[in-house]
Scaffold this motif. Structure first.
Motif, PDB file in Angstrom:
ATOM      1  N   THR A  10       0.816  -1.209   0.000  1.00 34.90           N
ATOM      2  CA  THR A  10       0.000   0.000   0.000  1.00 34.90           C
ATOM      3  C   THR A  10       0.852   1.263   0.000  1.00 34.90           C
ATOM      4  O   THR A  10       1.902   1.322   0.635  1.00 34.90           O
ATOM      5  CB  THR A  10      -0.942   0.038   1.220  1.00 34.90           C
ATOM      6  N   ASP A  11       0.367   2.267  -0.720  1.00 34.79           N
ATOM      7  CA  ASP A  11       0.996   3.583  -0.672  1.00 34.79           C
ATOM      8  C   ASP A  11       0.688   4.198   0.696  1.00 34.79           C
ATOM      9  O   ASP A  11      -0.326   3.883   1.326  1.00 34.79           O
ATOM     10  CB  ASP A  11       0.415   4.459  -1.795  1.00 34.79           C
ATOM     11  N   MET A  12       1.569   5.074   1.161  1.00 39.72           N
ATOM     12  CA  MET A  12       1.332   5.710   2.453  1.00 39.72           C
ATOM     13  C   MET A  12       0.340   6.862   2.357  1.00 39.72           C
ATOM     14  O   MET A  12      -0.322   7.202   3.333  1.00 39.72           O
ATOM     15  CB  MET A  12       2.664   6.217   3.033  1.00 39.72           C
ATOM     16  N   ARG A  13       0.231   7.466   1.172  1.00 44.04           N
ATOM     17  CA  ARG A  13      -0.693   8.591   1.015  1.00 44.04           C
ATOM     18  C   ARG A  13      -1.734   8.250  -0.028  1.00 44.04           C
ATOM     19  O   ARG A  13      -1.426   8.026  -1.195  1.00 44.04           O
ATOM     20  CB  ARG A  13       0.074   9.847   0.597  1.00 44.04           C
ATOM     21  N   LEU A  14      -2.992   8.215   0.403  1.00 45.44           N
ATOM     22  CA  LEU A  14      -4.107   7.910  -0.491  1.00 45.44           C
ATOM     23  C   LEU A  14      -5.127   9.040  -0.412  1.00 45.44           C
ATOM     24  O   LEU A  14      -5.112   9.840   0.537  1.00 45.44           O
ATOM     25  CB  LEU A  14      -4.732   6.571  -0.103  1.00 45.44           C
ATOM     26  N   GLY A  15      -5.998   9.103  -1.390  1.00 46.92           N
ATOM     27  CA  GLY A  15      -6.933  10.215  -1.471  1.00 46.92           C
ATOM     28  C   GLY A  15      -7.833  10.348  -0.270  1.00 46.92           C
ATOM     29  O   GLY A  15      -8.189  11.467   0.131  1.00 46.92           O
ATOM     30  N   ASP A  16      -8.217   9.223   0.346  1.00 52.69           N
ATOM     31  CA  ASP A  16      -9.167   9.281   1.467  1.00 52.69           C
ATOM     32  C   ASP A  16      -8.539   8.907   2.804  1.00 52.69           C
ATOM     33  O   ASP A  16      -9.250   8.638   3.783  1.00 52.69           O
ATOM     34  CB  ASP A  16     -10.363   8.365   1.194  1.00 52.69           C
ATOM     35  N   GLY A  17      -7.224   8.863   2.874  1.00 53.27           N
ATOM     36  CA  GLY A  17      -6.594   8.512   4.152  1.00 53.27           C
ATOM     37  C   GLY A  17      -5.132   8.143   3.976  1.00 53.27           C
ATOM     38  O   GLY A  17      -4.474   8.552   3.018  1.00 53.27           O
ATOM     39  N   GLU A  18      -4.620   7.343   4.931  1.00 50.63           N
ATOM     40  CA  GLU A  18      -3.214   6.964   4.935  1.00 50.63           C
ATOM     41  C   GLU A  18      -3.046   5.460   4.941  1.00 50.63           C
ATOM     42  O   GLU A  18      -3.947   4.706   5.350  1.00 50.63           O
ATOM     43  CB  GLU A  18      -2.507   7.557   6.164  1.00 50.63           C
ATOM     44  N   GLY A  19      -1.853   5.027   4.531  1.00 48.43           N
ATOM     45  CA  GLY A  19      -1.538   3.607   4.525  1.00 48.43           C
ATOM     46  C   GLY A  19      -1.584   2.982   5.905  1.00 48.43           C
ATOM     47  O   GLY A  19      -1.797   1.775   6.046  1.00 48.43           O
ATOM     48  N   LEU A  20      -1.388   3.816   6.958  1.00 50.37           N
ATOM     49  CA  LEU A  20      -1.457   3.292   8.326  1.00 50.37           C
ATOM     50  C   LEU A  20      -2.822   2.679   8.618  1.00 50.37           C
ATOM     51  O   LEU A  20      -2.933   1.726   9.394  1.00 50.37           O
ATOM     52  CB  LEU A  20      -1.154   4.402   9.333  1.00 50.37           C
ATOM     53  N   GLN A  21      -3.875   3.229   7.975  1.00 52.49           N
ATOM     54  CA  GLN A  21      -5.224   2.675   8.172  1.00 52.49           C
ATOM     55  C   GLN A  21      -5.352   1.308   7.509  1.00 52.49           C
ATOM     56  O   GLN A  21      -6.049   0.428   8.007  1.00 52.49           O
ATOM     57  CB  GLN A  21      -6.262   3.648   7.598  1.00 52.49           C
ATOM     58  N   VAL A  22      -4.651   1.130   6.408  1.00 46.91           N
ATOM     59  CA  VAL A  22      -4.646  -0.177   5.737  1.00 46.91           C
ATOM     60  C   VAL A  22      -3.886  -1.189   6.592  1.00 46.91           C
ATOM     61  O   VAL A  22      -4.313  -2.347   6.737  1.00 46.91           O
ATOM     62  CB  VAL A  22      -4.005  -0.069   4.335  1.00 46.91           C
ATOM     63  N   ILE A  23      -2.765  -0.756   7.184  1.00 43.63           N
ATOM     64  CA  ILE A  23      -2.001  -1.640   8.068  1.00 43.63           C
ATOM     65  C   ILE A  23      -2.873  -2.104   9.231  1.00 43.63           C
ATOM     66  O   ILE A  23      -2.903  -3.284   9.586  1.00 43.63           O
ATOM     67  CB  ILE A  23      -0.748  -0.914   8.612  1.00 43.63           C
ATOM     68  N   GLU A  24      -3.600  -1.150   9.821  1.00 44.43           N
ATOM     69  CA  GLU A  24      -4.464  -1.493  10.962  1.00 44.43           C
ATOM     70  C   GLU A  24      -5.542  -2.494  10.553  1.00 44.43           C
ATOM     71  O   GLU A  24      -5.804  -3.464  11.267  1.00 44.43           O
ATOM     72  CB  GLU A  24      -5.112  -0.225  11.521  1.00 44.43           C
ATOM     73  N   ALA A  25      -6.153  -2.275   9.389  1.00 50.20           N
ATOM     74  CA  ALA A  25      -7.198  -3.186   8.920  1.00 50.20           C
ATOM     75  C   ALA A  25      -6.643  -4.585   8.678  1.00 50.20           C
ATOM     76  O   ALA A  25      -7.284  -5.596   9.003  1.00 50.20           O
ATOM     77  CB  ALA A  25      -7.823  -2.642   7.640  1.00 50.20           C
ATOM     78  N   ALA A  26      -5.433  -4.666   8.136  1.00 51.34           N
ATOM     79  CA  ALA A  26      -4.830  -5.971   7.835  1.00 51.34           C
ATOM     80  C   ALA A  26      -4.394  -6.698   9.099  1.00 51.34           C
ATOM     81  O   ALA A  26      -4.462  -7.927   9.175  1.00 51.34           O
ATOM     82  CB  ALA A  26      -3.642  -5.790   6.901  1.00 51.34           C
ATOM     83  N   SER A  27      -3.947  -5.936  10.116  1.00 52.04           N
ATOM     84  CA  SER A  27      -3.426  -6.559  11.336  1.00 52.04           C
ATOM     85  C   SER A  27      -4.522  -7.035  12.278  1.00 52.04           C
ATOM     86  O   SER A  27      -4.269  -7.871  13.151  1.00 52.04           O
ATOM     87  CB  SER A  27      -2.509  -5.578  12.070  1.00 52.04           C
ATOM     88  N   THR A  28      -5.746  -6.508  12.123  1.00 47.49           N
ATOM     89  CA  THR A  28      -6.834  -6.891  13.029  1.00 47.49           C
ATOM     90  C   THR A  28      -7.690  -8.025  12.497  1.00 47.49           C
ATOM     91  O   THR A  28      -8.658  -8.431  13.127  1.00 47.49           O
ATOM     92  CB  THR A  28      -7.737  -5.676  13.309  1.00 47.49           C
ATOM     93  N   LEU A  29      -7.330  -8.566  11.336  1.00 47.65           N
ATOM     94  CA  LEU A  29      -8.063  -9.712  10.784  1.00 47.65           C
ATOM     95  C   LEU A  29      -7.797 -10.958  11.623  1.00 47.65           C
ATOM     96  O   LEU A  29      -6.791 -11.045  12.336  1.00 47.65           O
ATOM     97  CB  LEU A  29      -7.641  -9.962   9.333  1.00 47.65           C
ATOM     98  N   ALA A  30      -8.672 -11.948  11.502  1.00 48.66           N
ATOM     99  CA  ALA A  30      -8.486 -13.206  12.227  1.00 48.66           C
ATOM    100  C   ALA A  30      -7.138 -13.825  11.872  1.00 48.66           C
ATOM    101  O   ALA A  30      -6.425 -14.351  12.733  1.00 48.66           O
ATOM    102  CB  ALA A  30      -9.625 -14.165  11.900  1.00 48.66           C
ATOM    103  N   THR A  31      -6.787 -13.773  10.589  1.00 49.23           N
ATOM    104  CA  THR A  31      -5.454 -14.179  10.133  1.00 49.23           C
ATOM    105  C   THR A  31      -4.783 -12.927   9.581  1.00 49.23           C
ATOM    106  O   THR A  31      -5.055 -12.526   8.445  1.00 49.23           O
ATOM    107  CB  THR A  31      -5.533 -15.257   9.035  1.00 49.23           C
TER     108      THR A  31
END
Length: 438
Positions: A54-75
């Motif tokens: 993921t890019d760190m800068r996206l039109g509607d937010g930051e890559g940190l939000q993608v990291i958080e979404a990926a890390s909170t999954l069951a796997t």
């Protein structure tokens, strides 16, 4: 048939998505695309991915939000981030948030391929459990360390291991390497305090033939030797400031220039560092660069001292006795109690030395408290001036005075002090630890 790995690509630049997708498809991988944080979050919730870029800068937010979404999954899904060139702050923030690794724009395709190959070799849980058995002890502190090491092995973030001498910092570094995606590549351990300052650059980066007198052939340095694997910088606090500047540049650019060379060459290494000193205090004192400190100390692992996990001592002592050839030797109850009551300033290393000595002295297949010889040493002022009794106190005071004098004469250059004393650097380090000399 083996499952084909699937990767989620998140960026709002269609050209970059096309380039990455084409590269990964050629590697035989499957890809999906997302152009925003919201779209990435939706795809992560719907599909099981093996990796997310993921890019760190996206039109509607930051890559940190993608990291958080990926890390909170069951796997949890490993995430690597793409940052603007030279924006080290974003990269460090992403690594601290749990990112696997990072790439700088413009994306180099060879680095992209290397990163993806590394990410897709994350070890299974059974492998983690088996490897961390080398860290002996059932205390809460050791259970936490094993869990932390397993987690750190899944990333490529720089790790700094803190802890007292003899607490197992190098063992932890080796486990992080062995459990990670670089396990089949070299693990190169370097004692930064044992290399003369004049040789540091050539030892770390290598040199070209003719670069200096005696350079009769090209030679690789530590970075080239560790290419693809892990470079472990032990006692990193002993690096002189001039070398800290050069090391910082390599970590930023991921390239090294051999002594005598006119061009740089790319290197792919994971950096794990360690020291028994307080790095943040050294930064405040001006003895360690703050920018290098932040580069090395992205994630910190603190190894507990032996006195903070005394409940592990019996199990650890038994394992050490077995390793030392004392499988048939028993540890008496009084010996076990003496071990648990002792402070062990030298930690596991001192425990091993104590047991090795006791193994040589014991009789009848039993190690007793007397065999351990753990009576606490009296402070130097306890004996009368000039007294030779107790003998061990007198010998310790004499040895301490000689070492301090040698250190003062060499301006606290330990390598030079060891040479002056006529002992090896390793022997001097042991004596410094035993006598409590910083």
């Amino acid at each position: 048939m083996a499952k084909i790995p699937r990767i989620l690509l998140v960026d709002d630049e269609p050209d970059l998505l096309d380039l990455m997708e084409l590269t990964l498809v050629k590697m035989g991988l499957e890809t999906d695309r997302a152009a925003s944080v919201a779209e990435a979050q939706a795809r992560l919730a719907q599909t099981r991915y093996d990796l997310c870029l993921t890019d760190m800068r996206l039109g509607d937010g930051e890559g940190l939000q993608v990291i958080e979404a990926a890390s909170t999954l069951a796997t949890p899904v490993p995430v690597a981030v793409i940052t603007a060139y030279g924006n080290a702050g974003n990269a460090v923030a992403a690594l601290k948030s749990g990112a696997f690794d990072y790439l700088a724009k413009p994306v180099a395709l060879d680095q992209l391929r290397t990163l993806v190959k590394s990410a897709l070799k994350i070890p299974e849980a059974a492998q983690v459990e088996d490897a961390t058995r080398d860290l002996i002890g059932a205390s809460a502190a050791m259970q936490d360390i094993r869990a932390r090491i397993a987690k750190l092995a899944r990333t490529q973030a720089p790790v700094h291991i803190a802890g007292e001498s003899g607490s197992g910092k190098e063992l932890a570094a080796r486990l992080i390497h062995r459990l990670g995606s670089r396990a089949d590549k070299p693990f190169v351990a370097v004692n930064c305090g044992a290399i003369p300052e004049t040789l540091m650059e050539s030892e770390f980066f290598g040199y070209r033939k003719g670069a200096f007198t005696g350079a009769d052939a090209d030679r690789d340095g530590f970075f080239q030797a560790a290419h693809g694997g892990t470079l472990f910088l032990d006692e990193v606090a002993d690096l002189p400031l001039s070398m800290q500047v050069k090391l910082l540049r390599v970590l930023q650019e991921k390239k090294v220039r051999k002594v005598g060379a006119t061009s740089e060459e790319p290197v792919d290494v994971r950096i794990v560092s360690a020291t028994h000193q307080n790095l943040s205090a050294l930064v405040e004192a001006g003895r360690f660069r703050q920018d290098l400190y932040y580069r090395l100390n992205v994630i910190e692992l603190v190894m507990p001292s032996l006195r903070d996990r005394t409940e592990d001592i019996p199990q650890l002592a038994r394992a050490l006795l077995d390793r030392l050839g004392g499988a048939d030797v028993a540890l008496d109850r009084d010996a076990e109690q003496a071990l648990r009551a002792y402070a062990f300033p030298g930690n596991v290393r001192e425990l091993e030395n104590t047991l090795e000595r006791a193994l040589a002295l014991c009789e009848g297949g039993h190690v007793t408290a007397a065999d351990l010889n753990l009576a606490p040493a009296l402070p130097p002022t306890a004996a009368a001036p000039g007294s030779k009794y107790p003998l061990q106190d007198y010998l310790d005071q004499t040895e301490r005075a000689a070492i301090l004098e040698a250190l003062e004469q060499t301006r606290y250059n330990k390598t030079a002090a060891a040479r002056l004393l006529g002992v090896t650097f390793r022997s001097l380090r042991y004596r410094l630890e035993r006598l409590g000399i910083e």
